[in-house]
Design an enzyme around this catalytic site. Structure first.
Site, mmCIF file in Angstrom:
data_model
loop_
_atom_site.group_PDB
_atom_site.id
_atom_site.type_symbol
_atom_site.label_atom_id
_atom_site.label_comp_id
_atom_site.label_asym_id
_atom_site.label_seq_id
_atom_site.Cartn_x
_atom_site.Cartn_y
_atom_site.Cartn_z
ATOM 1 N N LYS A 1 -5.013 1.251 -13.214
ATOM 2 C CA LYS A 1 -4.069 1.462 -12.116
ATOM 3 C C LYS A 1 -2.634 1.468 -12.624
ATOM 4 C CE LYS A 1 -2.415 -2.924 -12.086
ATOM 5 N NZ LYS A 1 -0.999 -3.261 -12.437
ATOM 6 N N ASP B 242 -6.239 -8.313 -8.840
ATOM 7 C CA ASP B 242 -6.393 -6.856 -8.956
ATOM 8 C C ASP B 242 -7.836 -6.390 -8.814
ATOM 9 O OD1 ASP B 242 -3.669 -6.573 -9.352
ATOM 10 O OD2 ASP B 242 -3.824 -6.469 -11.541
#
Length: 308
Positions: A18, A149
């Site tokens: 990401k 995350d």
């Protein structure tokens, strides 16, 4: 989940890294965490996680690929922790075990959630391997216990994260965005960057997403998105790795729409106007010799997905 997998078979999951389009952080709280507001985008840089049957109670991991020697292979490996947590929480007392193989492409401690991606991959792979009755929402809730995350790595796409970054809301995003990633030698641990962040007295009580960022994503306006990118951790990362400033400046000089440190760094992400511009930028940036490697990626892409 899918139908049971026989003990001779392997479940393989692909999971994306990401970038944070916006990363706003508050001051350190009494519990040691920082309140966050972040917009994640999953990009086309992937790790793969294989899970196969092992004797009850055995959870092993083998790591291959880029920077494999920097990934722990004991019980502190986040993918192993994920498999153990899933077995303990959802295994209903079954005699479970798993042998994991991680194929690395996402940089280690590079600000792209590589460890969290591997944990997400292990959760999905083992849930299918063991034929557990767990929903995607329940898997993401479990993932939040491993790291902030992990839920996003399971979900992918583009999402707004609040709290520690694990309270997710999907964000509408039109079009495809092209990024050039510059990987540096060495690594930056997230705790070290947050410690420097605190030392510098950074942090705000106002954690709103920058004006225009969500509108830019809805409209697919690359230039507007570039103007809206922000990372509150960047000054701390630059204080620990001052040479990253030269890399950021080089990207700007070579025509990037915008340049930023990805997450806690030291990966630097350059937003390009389109795919041809990304190709040109990656070639020119590689010739500068300012980083270990350069990679072109695009986003958003899906989160953890079964391959076999």
């Amino acid at each position: 989940m899918a139908s049971p997998v026989t003990e001779a078979e392997v479940v393989r999951v692909r999971v994306a890294g990401k970038v944070n389009l916006s990363l706003r952080s508050g001051r350190r709280r009494p519990d040691g965490y920082h309140s966050l507001s972040t917009v994640f985008q999953a990009v086309s840089l992937y790790d793969e996680v294989d899970a196969s049957w092992a004797p009850p109670g055995r959870f092993s991991v083998q790591v291959v690929g880029e920077q494999a020697d920097q990934v722990p292979t004991g019980d502190d490996n986040l993918a192993v922790r994920a498999a153990r947590l899933l077995a303990r929480t959802w295994g209903a007392g079954k005699p479970l075990g798993a042998d994991l193989v991680i194929r690395k492409s996402i940089p280690v401690a590079g600000g792209m959630a590589g460890g969290s991606a591997d944990a997400a991959g292990a959760l999905l792979a083992c849930a299918v391997l063991w034929d557990l009755d767990i929903s995607p929402d329940e898997l993401r809730t479990l993932g939040a216990r491993l790291g902030a995350d992990v839920p996003f790595c399971l979900a992918g796409g583009t999402a707004l994260g609040r709290g520690r970054g694990d309270e997710l809301t999907s964000v509408l995003s039109r079009g495809t965005y092209h990024w050039v990633l510059a990987f540096s030698d060495g690594e930056l641990s997230t705790p070290a960057v947050f410690a420097k962040f605190d030392e510098l007295g950074l942090g705000s009580d106002h954690l709103d997403v920058p004006d225009g960022l969500l509108n830019a994503l809805v409209s697919g306006d690359v230039q507007a998105l570039g103007r809206s990118l922000v990372n509150d951790l960047e000054p701390a990362a630059l204080a620990l790795r001052p040479q990253l400033s030269h890399l950021l400046e080089a990207g700007d000089d070579l025509g990037a729409v915008a340049s930023m440190v990805s997450g806690s760094g030291p990966t630097v992400a350059f937003l390009a106007a389109n795919e041809p511009a990304a190709v040109d930028l990656s070639v020119r940036l590689s010739s500068e010799g300012l980083c270990r490697a350069v990679k072109r990626v695009s986003g958003p892409v899906p989160g953890a997905r079964l391959l076999v």
